[in-house]
Enzyme design. Structure first.
Site, PDB file in Angstrom:
ATOM      1  N   ASP A 187       0.860  -1.193   0.000  1.00  0.00           N
ATOM      2  CA  ASP A 187       0.000   0.000   0.000  1.00  0.00           C
ATOM      3  C   ASP A 187       0.891   1.236   0.000  1.00  0.00           C
ATOM      4  O   ASP A 187       1.870   1.300   0.753  1.00  0.00           O
ATOM      5  CB  ASP A 187      -0.899  -0.015   1.244  1.00  0.00           C
ATOM      6  CG  ASP A 187      -1.922   1.112   1.207  1.00  0.00           C
ATOM      7  OD1 ASP A 187      -1.528   2.258   1.456  1.00  0.00           O
ATOM      8  OD2 ASP A 187      -3.099   0.849   0.951  1.00  0.00           O
ATOM      9  N   ILE A 188       0.574   2.201  -0.854  1.00  0.00           N
ATOM     10  CA  ILE A 188       1.328   3.465  -0.885  1.00  0.00           C
ATOM     11  C   ILE A 188       0.943   4.276   0.341  1.00  0.00           C
ATOM     12  O   ILE A 188      -0.226   4.579   0.552  1.00  0.00           O
ATOM     13  CB  ILE A 188       1.046   4.258  -2.168  1.00  0.00           C
ATOM     14  CG1 ILE A 188       1.430   3.418  -3.403  1.00  0.00           C
ATOM     15  CG2 ILE A 188       1.800   5.581  -2.171  1.00  0.00           C
ATOM     16  CD1 ILE A 188       1.075   4.074  -4.716  1.00  0.00           C
TER      17      ILE A 188
ATOM     18  N   ARG B 175      10.925  -9.863 -10.275  1.00  0.00           N
ATOM     19  CA  ARG B 175      11.401 -10.829 -11.275  1.00  0.00           C
ATOM     20  C   ARG B 175      10.375 -10.991 -12.407  1.00  0.00           C
ATOM     21  O   ARG B 175       9.210 -10.637 -12.255  1.00  0.00           O
ATOM     22  CB  ARG B 175      11.640 -12.181 -10.599  1.00  0.00           C
ATOM     23  CG  ARG B 175      12.628 -12.107  -9.440  1.00  0.00           C
ATOM     24  CD  ARG B 175      12.665 -13.394  -8.655  1.00  0.00           C
ATOM     25  NE  ARG B 175      11.349 -13.749  -8.148  1.00  0.00           N
ATOM     26  CZ  ARG B 175      11.096 -14.819  -7.400  1.00  0.00           C
ATOM     27  NH1 ARG B 175      12.083 -15.655  -7.100  1.00  0.00           N
ATOM     28  NH2 ARG B 175       9.882 -15.062  -6.958  1.00  0.00           N
TER      29      ARG B 175
ATOM     30  N   GLU C 216      -4.824   2.464  -3.957  1.00  0.00           N
ATOM     31  CA  GLU C 216      -3.360   2.549  -3.923  1.00  0.00           C
ATOM     32  C   GLU C 216      -2.728   1.225  -3.518  1.00  0.00           C
ATOM     33  O   GLU C 216      -1.555   1.179  -3.149  1.00  0.00           O
ATOM     34  CB  GLU C 216      -2.925   3.636  -2.948  1.00  0.00           C
ATOM     35  CG  GLU C 216      -3.286   3.421  -1.484  1.00  0.00           C
ATOM     36  CD  GLU C 216      -4.639   3.976  -1.126  1.00  0.00           C
ATOM     37  OE1 GLU C 216      -5.466   4.090  -2.055  1.00  0.00           O
ATOM     38  OE2 GLU C 216      -4.866   4.290   0.053  1.00  0.00           O
TER      39      GLU C 216
ATOM     40  N   ARG D  41      13.894  -5.283  -0.932  1.00  0.00           N
ATOM     41  CA  ARG D  41      14.620  -4.514  -1.962  1.00  0.00           C
ATOM     42  C   ARG D  41      13.657  -3.562  -2.669  1.00  0.00           C
ATOM     43  O   ARG D  41      13.991  -2.417  -2.964  1.00  0.00           O
ATOM     44  CB  ARG D  41      15.280  -5.467  -2.962  1.00  0.00           C
ATOM     45  CG  ARG D  41      16.516  -6.164  -2.415  1.00  0.00           C
ATOM     46  CD  ARG D  41      17.367  -6.730  -3.550  1.00  0.00           C
ATOM     47  NE  ARG D  41      16.648  -7.676  -4.393  1.00  0.00           N
ATOM     48  CZ  ARG D  41      16.614  -8.972  -4.165  1.00  0.00           C
ATOM     49  NH1 ARG D  41      17.248  -9.494  -3.127  1.00  0.00           N
ATOM     50  NH2 ARG D  41      15.941  -9.778  -4.969  1.00  0.00           N
TER      51      ARG D  41
END
Length: 972
Positions: free
Chosen positions: A847-848, A879, A890, A910
């Site tokens: 979620d942003i 990937r 969002e 990452r």
């Protein structure tokens, strides 16, 4: 009487409890010097002034609270007049006086009285009225009062509709309709012109009047007669506490609580007695300040006490089943342990403590530490572990290094008579006057008259001693019970614990009907039926342990009340056993018992049927008459709504809430929301942490789901369209469920394609198209077979391309180009569409953070740009075989095939770092963007099973501060 504290550590905005109120929804409201607080038993919501929000509280310093018939809350502030809070809109409205006397005259609101068409409120500069129809404020002039208006201390509405006004210039009555005022009962108060500070009308229609420096008067209004006058008396520990009385309340038993600057008193109505609960030297547990500013009794009988610097405390008096006493407070020592107990034939109590032998005379509340004759000073006293009251009034004390006696009428312990490297715990006087004393290594027979040991038995760790008939005693020790002949000091028979399933015996007790009971250190207690030949080996044992309902198998002491019930102290509770039925009821910290536990052998009973148990943090005392049944029926408070892990408030652009959830009876949820999370609490504040809840969604759940106070929420995902009823019930102090659950009706709206009209239109279109196509094809075949074949082929190719395009559009989010929710659901393992290798897959939901601010501050074009750039970052940092979709709003969802949880966590971390470090911008304006990620494993390759733990992990991540990865808890 133990209190439960609510202070800044529990979320209270400030330590001064100026005003307390329970609203009709069940919330407790607390006004402090720094904010208004709403408490649901578990969490506190604080309302404060916000200079940028005109609908916020006008001033943080709250003096008084009241609720009107519409459920609106009225708040008297210091310096900013009167505020009105509408719980349906969650907004404050401000009412200030703008008359010729200026705003200041009505700014410091001290008291409120809500009438049918007006609100009377008193300030430092006089009395005012707010007209509820015109919302205008005007001053109320009190006749025969000098030009300078008095300070108003209290207002009280009488049964006849008249208003009593307590002020710095005495007591007056006001007719709210005509505005006429006059002195109240001048024949009683004309000689008492001092400031009247507080008023209260009890359930018997008796008037309580607190007068500055003159105490409290109790007045019979019907007879206009003073019934009682309470005042401070320095030589009476139960007299009214000194200094100003500020507040009153009445508890569920009709007792009147009186709070003052100097402490807290209770007038016991049935006994017509005043007792003192707290003062400068006396404070019950949980009450950290004796300066009482406010008192309030809620709907369930819980009494709330607001203090000056100690926050707010609460207690439910009619459900306090056990009293607690700490002799250490009289001894200037922090050690609260009660190691031994005894009461002599005068009713004097003797306590064994680390500091020595402690005595409390019958009828006195104070404890005194008795000196030891050979100790240089009180701090050099030996600890006393065992205490015994002999028939002649001698008190025997088993000390750290030996045995001491306190002669009848004595005031100090004599020097040691029996030196010992070990302490004495258990003692018993036999029928011939010999004293049997036990220490860890052996049992001794002692002759008190000649002060010498006359017998010895090698029985280790004796804690239980019991006199039988015919010169026999029972001795309970390590792994056995022995029958001892007191004359010959010989063991006649033994009952081995290894043959019957018990180890160390901690207590022996004989009930009034002759039954013998034994408590053990870890095997519960048992009834011992000794055969007529007194051969213990043939005894019958009936055990009572945790299997039969005890909370603990570690028994401290046993006593019997006049009703025949046995009372058992344990390592964490007190239990009541009915010997006739075998029924057990347990009492713990909720009832006032010590959760810290009780000591072996530390128990006794006095002539008034009061039972005492000594524990690690004090003395518990009680009467069976105090054990009342909790008949309250708690009401559920629905506190919060979250949709798709987003907290929903009324007024949000897409919120389905018109009012706060607490005031919502029917909730209509649009189809865009897939996850529903509802939180709840209750209006039962007796012991909130111990409450149990159960919930179900009628229309989806077949049975109730139980939960505890730590997990007061329910979550549902992908409910089909339809009508539901979400029901919740809870328990009271006795664990009884309310029979009628509280509920919210919920309607899940269908998506457009799920409506009957959409299906009808679809079938009509398909049917019509098919019919037209067949007619066109038949006509073409008859005319131009070859040409039609060519055109049919061209048409088929066109349709194929169109279908591909339509399929792509149906499966793709048009804004980001990612898969949409439908496409992702079809591709998830466990569905029909196969994926390469279905094992070791992980699921992530991200979620942003604070996405709404981009739309609000920069516009929806900015929000769309952020979503598009986020989709690019997802494609770049994940990937090729990872499946990405926009889940809604969002939120994005990612399936990571061929990945265990550790690998998936590295990938998603990452990604999170890449987003946090990425430079987003909008129209040359730099944006800070981060994401919160919930991650879990695929469970049985099923989305409905896998998603909820991941969703809950995302929810915890937001609670923990956002911009983080949270791993879901494995189910089961």
């Amino acid at each position: 009487m133990p209190f439960f504290a609510l202070g800044t550590k529990q979320g209270l905005s400030q330590v001064t409890g100026n005003a307390i109120l329970q609203d009709r929804a069940g919330y407790i409201w607390i006004g402090t010097q720094d904010g208004l607080n709403r408490y649901d038993g578990h969490e506190v919501r604080v309302f404060r002034h916000d200079k940028d929000d005109t609908a916020s509280l006008n001033r943080d310093f709250v003096n008084v609270l009241a609720e009107d018939k519409h459920g609106h809350l009225w708040i008297g502030t210091r310096g900013k007049g009167l505020d009105e809070y509408n719980p349906l809109t969650d907004e404050f409205y401000h009412h200030t006086h703008s008359g010729s006397t200026g705003n200041k005259s009505a700014s410091d609101v001290r008291v409120l009285e809500i009438l049918d068409d007006q609100i009377l409120f008193g300030t430092l500069q006089g009395l005012f009225s707010l007209n509820l129809n015109t919302r205008r404020i005007h001053p109320v002039n009190l006749e025969d009062i000098p030009a300078a208006p008095p300070t108003i201390h209290d207002l009280l509405r009488l049964p006849d509709g008249m208003i009593l006004v307590a002020s710095s210039q005495g007591l007056r009555q006001l007719d709210p309709k005509t505005g006429a005022s006059a002195p109240f009962l001048p024949e009683l108060f004309q000689t008492r012109p001092d400031s009247v500070e507080a008023l209260f009308l009890d359930s018997r229609k008796r008037l309580w009047v607190a007068v500055h420096n003159q105490g409290v008067w109790l007045i019979d209004l019907s007879r206009k007669k003073i019934l009682r006058h309470f005042e401070y008396q320095s030589d009476s520990p139960d007299s009214l506490t000194p200094l100003s009385t500020l507040s009153f309340t009445e508890d569920a038993q009709g007792n009147i609580w009186i709070g003052s600057v100097g402490g807290l008193n209770i007038y016991l109505t049935q006994e017509d007695t005043l007792v003192r609960i707290a003062d400068s030297r006396l404070r019950p547990e949980g009450l950290s300040d004796h300066y009482i500013r406010s008192l309030y009794t809620d709907h369930n009988g819980t009494v709330w006490v607001g203090t000056h610097v100690g926050g707010v405390s609460h207690v439910t008096p009619h459900l306090v089943r056990f009293g607690k006493e700490n002799p250490s407070r009289y001894l200037n020592t922090p050690d609260k342990r009660i190691l031994g107990l005894a009461i002599d034939h005068h009713g004097d109590m003797y306590i064994g403590s680390i500091n020595g032998l402690v005595r409390r005379r019958a009828g006195d509340e104070r404890f005194e530490l008795l000196p030891q004759a050979d100790a240089p000073g009180p701090t050099d006293n030996e600890a006393v572990y065992g205490v015994y009251a002999a028939r002649d009034g001698t008190i025997w004390a088993g000390c750290t290094t030996g045995l001491r006696r306190l002669p009848p009428g004595g005031h100090e312990l004599e020097p040691r008579e029996v030196d010992s490297p070990y302490y004495f715990v258990a003692m018993l006087e036999d029928q011939e006057g010999y004293l049997w004393v036990a220490r860890p290594t052996e049992l001794l027979k002692y002759d008190p008259a000649n002060r010498k040991i006359v017998g010895q038995l090698d029985i280790p760790h004796v804690y239980g001693l019991l006199q039988l008939d015919s010169g026999k005693i029972l001795v309970g020790g390590l792994g056995a019970i022995h029958l001892v002949d007191t004359s010959s000091t010989r063991i006649l028979s033994s009952l081995e614990g290894s043959d019957h399933g018990f180890n160390t015996v901690t207590y022996l007790f004989r009930s009034r009907n002759g039954d013998i009971w034994a408590g053990t250190q870890g095997d519960g207690l048992f009834r011992l039926d000794i055969p007529s030949d007194l051969n213990l080996r043939n005894s019958q044992l009936a055990f009572f342990s945790t299997r039969q309902g005890l909370l603990s198998n570690a028994i401290g002491a046993i006593q019997q009340s006049s009703d025949g019930n046995l009372w058992i102290s344990t390592i964490n509770s007190i239990s009541r056993l009915n010997p006739e039925t075998g029924r057990i009821r347990n009492f713990d910290a909720r009832d006032g018992a010590l959760s810290e536990g009780y000591f072996i052998g530390s128990g006794t009973r006095d002539q008034n049927d009061l039972i005492y148990f000594g524990g690690t943090v004090g003395l518990t005392f009680f009467s069976p008459e105090w054990i009342n049944h909790d008949s309250s029926v708690p009401k559920i408070i629905f506190t919060d709504l979250r949709l798709d892990n987003r907290e929903i408030h009324p007024g949000d652009g897409d919120s389905p809430l018109a009012h706060p959830l607490s005031y919502t009876s029917h909730l209509v949820i649009p189809p865009r929301w897939s996850n529903i999370n509802i939180s709840f609490s209750s209006d039962n504040y007796v012991f909130p942490a111990s409450q149990r809840f159960a919930y179900r969604m009628l229309g989806a759940d077949e049975s109730w789901t139980e939960t505890d106070a730590e997990s007061r929420f329910a979550s549902y995902t992908n409910l089909p369209p339809g009508d539901y009823r979400f029901q919740v019930k809870t328990t009271n102090l006795d664990g009884q469920w309310n029979r009628q659950p509280d509920q919210i009706a919920i309607t899940i709206l269908p998506a457009w394609y799920q409506t009957p009209w959409a299906w009808l239109l679809f079938l009509t279109a398909v049917g019509g198209t098919l019919y037209a196509f067949i007619r066109w094809r038949m006509a073409g075949l008859l005319k131009r077979n070859m040409e039609l074949e060519k055109r049919v082929n061209e048409r088929t190719r066109a349709l194929t391309e169109a279908n591909k395009k339509l399929s792509h559009l149906a499966r793709t989010d048009t804004l980001t180009g990612l898969l949409n929710r439908r496409a992702f659901t079809e591709l998830f393992p466990g569905n029909d569409t196969p994926l390469p290798r279905r094992s070791n897959c992980a699921l992530a939901l991200l979620d942003i953070d604070f996405f709404k601010q981009f739309n609000d501050q920069y516009g929806h074009d900015c929000g769309d740009a952020v979503l598009q750039e986020m989709s690019t970052l997802l494609k770049e940092n994940l990937r090729q075989n990872d499946i990405i979709a926009r889940w809604g709003g969002e939120e994005f969802i990612v399936l990571l095939p061929e990945s265990n949880l550790e690998t998936a966590a590295e990938i998603m971390e990452r990604l999170r770092q890449a987003v946090a470090s990425h430079k987003f911008s909008w129209k040359k304006q730099a944006l800070r963007i981060s994401i919160t990620v919930g991650l879990g494993v695929c469970i049985r390759e099923n989305l409905d099973t896998s998603l909820p733990p991941v969703d809950q992990a995302l929810f915890r991540g937001k609670k923990q501060g956002r911009n983080r990865l949270v791993i879901a808890t494995s189910p089961g």
